[in-house]
Design an enzyme around this catalytic site. Structure first.
Site, PDB file in Angstrom:
ATOM      1  N   ALA A 107      38.354  62.581 123.158  1.00 57.20           N
ATOM      2  CA  ALA A 107      37.268  61.849 122.718  1.00 57.20           C
ATOM      3  C   ALA A 107      37.203  62.191 121.030  1.00 57.20           C
ATOM      4  CB  ALA A 107      35.809  61.898 123.311  1.00 57.20           C
ATOM      5  N   GLY A 120      39.596  63.466 127.115  1.00 51.57           N
ATOM      6  CA  GLY A 120      39.599  61.899 127.529  1.00 51.57           C
ATOM      7  C   GLY A 120      41.171  61.661 127.444  1.00 51.57           C
ATOM      8  N   GLU A 138      42.494  62.430 130.632  1.00 51.86           N
ATOM      9  CA  GLU A 138      41.514  61.470 131.736  1.00 51.86           C
ATOM     10  C   GLU A 138      42.339  60.064 131.801  1.00 51.86           C
ATOM     11  OE1 GLU A 138      37.648  62.460 129.760  1.00 51.86           O
ATOM     12  OE2 GLU A 138      36.843  62.938 131.907  1.00 51.86           O
ATOM     13  N   GLU A 160      36.936  70.331 127.354  1.00 55.74           N
ATOM     14  CA  GLU A 160      35.399  70.040 127.076  1.00 55.74           C
ATOM     15  C   GLU A 160      34.497  71.444 126.990  1.00 55.74           C
ATOM     16  OE1 GLU A 160      37.465  68.165 128.813  1.00 55.74           O
ATOM     17  OE2 GLU A 160      37.298  65.973 128.330  1.00 55.74           O
TER      18      GLU A 160
HETATM   19  N1  CAA Z   1      38.180  64.294 117.622  1.00 55.00           N
HETATM   20  C1  CAA Z   1      37.888  64.157 116.255  1.00 55.00           C
HETATM   21  N2  CAA Z   1      38.903  64.904 115.512  1.00 55.00           N
HETATM   22  C2  CAA Z   1      39.483  65.636 116.059  1.00 55.00           C
HETATM   23  C3  CAA Z   1      39.872  65.719 117.258  1.00 55.00           C
HETATM   24  C4  CAA Z   1      38.850  64.908 118.280  1.00 55.00           C
HETATM   25  N3  CAA Z   1      38.942  65.210 119.552  1.00 55.00           N
HETATM   26  N4  CAA Z   1      40.734  67.025 117.549  1.00 55.00           N
HETATM   27  C5  CAA Z   1      41.437  67.207 116.237  1.00 55.00           C
HETATM   28  N5  CAA Z   1      40.591  66.623 115.404  1.00 55.00           N
HETATM   29  C6  CAA Z   1      40.611  66.643 114.107  1.00 55.00           C
HETATM   30  C7  CAA Z   1      40.429  68.266 113.516  1.00 55.00           C
HETATM   31  O1  CAA Z   1      39.281  68.196 113.149  1.00 55.00           O
HETATM   32  C8  CAA Z   1      41.441  68.095 112.271  1.00 55.00           C
HETATM   33  O2  CAA Z   1      40.759  67.398 111.093  1.00 55.00           O
HETATM   34  P1  CAA Z   1      41.058  67.691 109.791  1.00 55.00           P
HETATM   35  O3  CAA Z   1      42.616  67.756 109.327  1.00 55.00           O
HETATM   36  O4  CAA Z   1      40.412  66.764 108.859  1.00 55.00           O
HETATM   37  O5  CAA Z   1      40.569  69.344 109.558  1.00 55.00           O
HETATM   38  C9  CAA Z   1      42.717  67.162 112.782  1.00 55.00           C
HETATM   39  O6  CAA Z   1      42.414  66.542 113.841  1.00 55.00           O
HETATM   40  C10 CAA Z   1      44.107  68.196 113.135  1.00 55.00           C
HETATM   41  O7  CAA Z   1      43.213  69.049 114.304  1.00 55.00           O
HETATM   42  P2  CAA Z   1      44.035  70.530 114.149  1.00 55.00           P
HETATM   43  O8  CAA Z   1      43.875  71.065 112.883  1.00 55.00           O
HETATM   44  O9  CAA Z   1      43.154  71.030 115.355  1.00 55.00           O
HETATM   45  O10 CAA Z   1      45.516  70.163 114.685  1.00 55.00           O
HETATM   46  P3  CAA Z   1      46.343  70.937 115.706  1.00 55.00           P
HETATM   47  O11 CAA Z   1      47.688  70.406 115.688  1.00 55.00           O
HETATM   48  O12 CAA Z   1      46.267  72.493 115.352  1.00 55.00           O
HETATM   49  O13 CAA Z   1      45.956  70.892 117.095  1.00 55.00           O
HETATM   50  C11 CAA Z   1      44.694  69.734 118.886  1.00 55.00           C
HETATM   51  C12 CAA Z   1      45.747  69.665 117.800  1.00 55.00           C
HETATM   52  C13 CAA Z   1      45.587  70.874 120.085  1.00 55.00           C
HETATM   53  C14 CAA Z   1      44.503  68.423 119.413  1.00 55.00           C
HETATM   54  C15 CAA Z   1      43.624  70.191 118.393  1.00 55.00           C
HETATM   55  O14 CAA Z   1      42.942  69.666 117.328  1.00 55.00           O
HETATM   56  C16 CAA Z   1      42.323  70.004 119.614  1.00 55.00           C
HETATM   57  O15 CAA Z   1      42.198  71.121 120.402  1.00 55.00           O
HETATM   58  N6  CAA Z   1      41.519  69.139 119.598  1.00 55.00           N
HETATM   59  C17 CAA Z   1      40.461  69.146 120.341  1.00 55.00           C
HETATM   60  C18 CAA Z   1      40.470  68.519 121.494  1.00 55.00           C
HETATM   61  C19 CAA Z   1      39.371  68.498 122.519  1.00 55.00           C
HETATM   62  O16 CAA Z   1      38.587  69.259 122.701  1.00 55.00           O
HETATM   63  N7  CAA Z   1      39.435  67.182 123.150  1.00 55.00           N
HETATM   64  C20 CAA Z   1      38.382  66.932 123.945  1.00 55.00           C
HETATM   65  C21 CAA Z   1      37.484  66.243 123.387  1.00 55.00           C
HETATM   66  S1  CAA Z   1      35.889  65.913 124.332  1.00 55.00           S
HETATM   67  C22 CAA Z   1      36.475  64.657 125.372  1.00 55.00           C
HETATM   68  O17 CAA Z   1      37.439  64.032 125.340  1.00 55.00           O
HETATM   69  C23 CAA Z   1      35.118  64.254 126.185  1.00 55.00           C
HETATM   70  C24 CAA Z   1      35.538  63.125 127.196  1.00 55.00           C
HETATM   71  O18 CAA Z   1      35.297  63.397 128.311  1.00 55.00           O
HETATM   72  C25 CAA Z   1      35.858  61.823 126.949  1.00 55.00           C
END
Ligand code: CAA
Length: 694
Positions: A65, A104, A107, A127
């Site tokens: 998400a 997501g 999912e 999450e």
């Molecule tokens: N939403 C918004 N922004 C996000 C994001 C997300 N889910 N995931 C990453 N970003 C942004 C980061 O803030 C970062 O922004 P900046 O460059 O402005 O700082 C940019 O994307 C790149 O992220 P990383 O520096 O972390 O890049 P990476 O290559 O080292 O890692 C990743 C990539 C493994 C995807 C890591 O970003 C990560 O773990 N992201 C979060 C994943 C997550 O928690 N997903 C679950 C979300 S909740 C959900 O999905 C609920 C549901 O049930 C629907």
């Protein structure tokens, strides 16, 4: 951004290829959800389409998400509805996965009928790391794909699995090589040729039927989650959602998941954890650095000092696949250090954390060096010798003679003046503090300390190096204690007053443990060894009446079986000791302090408010760039409970006016006034978070 530019459709014969392109991580923002919904509906309606491939552009499949939307009201279409439509589609949907399918994103893949992935792909429901639970069917479809036990483990830890494991578990249907889109199209065509089956995880019962009524499975998951993520709501609530789906039905589980998800998204815990997620990423950005070349990965490292810290630091490099030379002036210390490293790896292997071959591979990356001349080839040299400026300066003079031009020269000091150490070399621009936290191979924080002459390029390289060895680097200015230990000292000063006024060491520790920290100052002192602080106090002409008396009795902490606590032979569990209580009471009497009973609320306030005050000074002085950096230091270096977001985030949640008033009330003669920054923000009714946004 328009949905139709973020999600596009193209035809490859009878296969519709739906592509998400929402850099950097293809997060499921509202336009992406709407675009997916529209694209899938259009493909289903198109009589020329036999099946649909769902893929992503850029570096990864959907990573979840869009976290930035969590503070806004939900915007239709909600993901779980879009996913219900995908699962119900009248044509097979094949998810083509590369990079990381997270939250997501996973999912979405689980709602698709088929899943194919590249070998490097990884899968997870992270999450809980954001204080929430999967909200679009993840707690229901994952157990139906991989079984309840594995799903509980993935959902409660948030950890990822790789493609090989995903295939073995039945999470994906195939690992493909080469061009993922082409392979997914070929897979989809085969599905059509074989009758166009559309297996729906929501209708699959056998994996959950195995667990139905087996309450012990859930009890065990709860036990583990409580131990691993003490104080966190999300893992326990996730188990509840899984259990509802197992014991009742998919629909009931989904409804429970949705209700819990809504509550947690609005919770203080989730707000705190989201704050840390973004603060961690922000900490990597250094404003005001001149134009510097993009740092390349270091190819080799050298560590001087094979003690606990040096050995742990060497492990960090070996763990990241970087060859490292470990050097110690005393050959027997080097051998002992290497043996400790091997023992650490072997105990991980014994617990099933790595293979025996992996132990050997990592050990082979750690080369014993003959002397400091062996730093010559290293891109980064880290000194981790005894915490004494004169000794460190002597080592640096020697490093300067041998290190190659352009090498980063790091000192792992926790308190000493970086400039004094840098001045022992002819290249202070290359010298920087690299403060690892104990145990160095485990703790994620790396305080990177800039000296007066440290070059911008050295700072950029040190930050990149930290990330390369999987640490969370935070830049600090040069002062006594930098960010973390300076605040720790502020807390320690007040802890000492508390025990002299009436609290006992174990009472102080218990309050902090209950707040969520792994331990309090006294248990920590025993772990680290009380003799170090004693020696430093003696050097600086300082005293700490109770601690000095304990040390004079040879009570140095765990290593001598007694310190602030006593320890049974072979045990690390602190046991309150009446002998210590007697000393504390006696010192109070000698100092003419009438002891009184002090409640938990007062103890907490008096320990934490001075930390916030010191944090404000650290910001005023520019020692930390932003409040979030301080929070990251405390979360990753000292185990501050993530669900409280770090001391500065926590302070905002308490209210700065209240903290200022509390500080004024506890002020003693000779104490400084609260930090001007804290006063100003409190007077303006603002918080540290407003500072970050300014
Ligand atoms: N939403 C918004 N922004 C996000 C994001 C997300 N889910 N995931 C990453 N970003 C942004 C980061 O803030 C970062 O922004 P900046 O460059 O402005 O700082 C940019 O994307 C790149 O992220 P990383 O520096 O972390 O890049 P990476 O290559 O080292 O890692 C990743 C990539 C493994 C995807 C890591 O970003 C990560 O773990 N992201 C979060 C994943 C997550 O928690 N997903 C679950 C979300 S909740 C959900 O999905 C609920 C549901 O049930 C629907």
């Amino acid at each position: 951004m328009q949905a139709d530019t973020l999600v596009t459709s193209a035809r490859d014969g009878d296969i519709a290829v739906v592509t998400v392109a929402n850099p950097p991580v293809n997060a499921l923002s509202q336009p992406v959800r709407a675009g997916l919904q529209r694209a899938v509906a259009a493909a289903v309606a198109d009589p020329a389409v036999g099946a649909i491939v769902l893929r992503c552009d850029g570096r990864t499949f959907i990573a979840g998400a869009d976290i930035t939307e969590f503070d806004k009201p939900p915007m239709a279409p909600v993901l779980s509805d879009v996913l219900m439509e995908i699962e119900a589609a009248a044509k097979p949907v094949v998810a083509a996965i590369h990079g990381t399918a997270l939250g997501g994103g996973l999912e979405t893949a689980l709602a698709s009928h088929w899943r194919v992935a590249l070998a490097g792909a990884r899968f997870g429901l992270p999450e809980v790391k954001l204080g929430i639970i999967p909200g679009a069917g993840g707690t229901q479809r994952l157990p139906r794909a991989v079984g309840v036990e594995k799903a509980l483990q993935m959902i409660t830890t948030g950890d990822m699995i790789d493609a090989r494991e995903a295939l073995a578990l039945g999470l994906i249907d195939a690992i493909v090589e080469g061009d993922l889109a082409a392979a997914a199209v070929a897979f989809a065509r085969r599905v059509v040729a074989e009758g166009g089956k559309r297996p729906r995880l929501s209708e699959r019962d056998e994996r959950v039927a195995d667990a139905r009524g087996r309450s012990e499975l859930f009890a065990e998951a709860r036990r583990q989650a409580t131990r691993r993520a003490r104080g966190q709501d999300a893992p326990l609530r996730a188990i509840e959602a899984v259990e509802a789906g197992v014991n009742e039905s998919f629909a009931a589980g989904l409804a429970r998941e949705r209700a819990i998800s809504a509550v947690l998204k609005a919770s203080d815990q989730s707000r705190a954890q989201r704050h840390l997620f973004f603060a961690e990423r922000e900490a990597g950005k250094i404003p005001g650095l001149g134009p510097v070349a993009r740092p390349v990965d270091v190819a080799s490292a050298a560590v001087i000092g094979a003690g606990t810290m040096g050995g742990g630091i060497a492990m960090c490099f070996a763990n990241a696949g970087v060859p490292v030379t470990l050097i110690d002036a005393a050959p027997e210390s080097l051998q002992r250090g290497l043996a400790v490293v091997r023992r650490n790896y072997e105990s991980t292997a014994a617990r099933g954390g790595m293979t025996a071959a992996e132990v050997e591979r990592r050990m082979a990356l750690i080369r014993p060096g003959a002397g400091i001349a062996d730093v010559a080839g290293a891109d980064v040299v880290i000194e981790a010798v005894f915490e004494n400026t004169a000794i460190k300066r002597a080592v640096f003079a020697e490093i300067d003679r041998h290190a190659k031009a352009g090498a980063v020269l790091g000192t792992n000091t926790s308190t000493l003046d970086i400039d004094a150490i840098a001045a022992a070399t002819g290249r202070p621009d290359s010298v920087i503090g690299l403060h690892f936290f104990s145990p160095a191979n485990v703790m994620r924080l790396l305080e990177v300390v800039r000296g007066a002459k440290t070059a911008d390029a050295t700072i950029a390289r040190a930050m990149a190096l930290g990330r390369q060895i999987r640490k969370v680097p935070v830049l600090a200015g040069n002062c006594d204690g930098f960010i973390g230990n300076r605040m720790l000292r502020a807390r320690g000063r007040e802890a000492e007053r508390l025990i002299l006024e009436g609290a006992l060491p174990h009472e102080v520790d218990r309050v902090l443990y209950e707040f969520g920290l792994p331990m309090g100052p006294y248990a920590m002192g025993d772990l680290a060894g009380l003799d170090i602080g004693w020696r430093i106090r003696q050097e600086r002409g300082l005293t700490s009446p109770v601690a000095d008396r304990l040390c004079a009795l040879g009570r140095f902490g765990q290593k001598t079986g007694a310190g602030w606590y006593r320890y049974e032979a072979g045990s690390r569990t602190p046991v309150p000791d009446p002998a210590v209580e007697a000393i504390v009471v006696e010192v109070s009497r000698e100092l003419g302090i009438a002891r009184r009973s002090i409640g938990a609320e007062e103890i907490l306030r008096r320990l934490l408010y001075p930390m916030v005050d010191e944090g404000a000074r650290i910001l005023e002085e520019g020692i930390a760039i932003r409040p979030g950096d301080i929070d990251v230091v405390w979360a990753y270096g000292y185990g501050w409970p993530v669900y409280r977001g770090g001391p500065m985030h926590w302070a905002d949640s308490v209210g700065l006016a209240r903290i200022r008033d509390g500080l004024l009330a506890m002020r003693r003669e000779g104490d400084p006034a609260p930090a001007a920054l804290l006063e100003r923000l409190a007077a303006e009714g603002r918080g540290f978070r407003d500072l970050a946004a300014a």
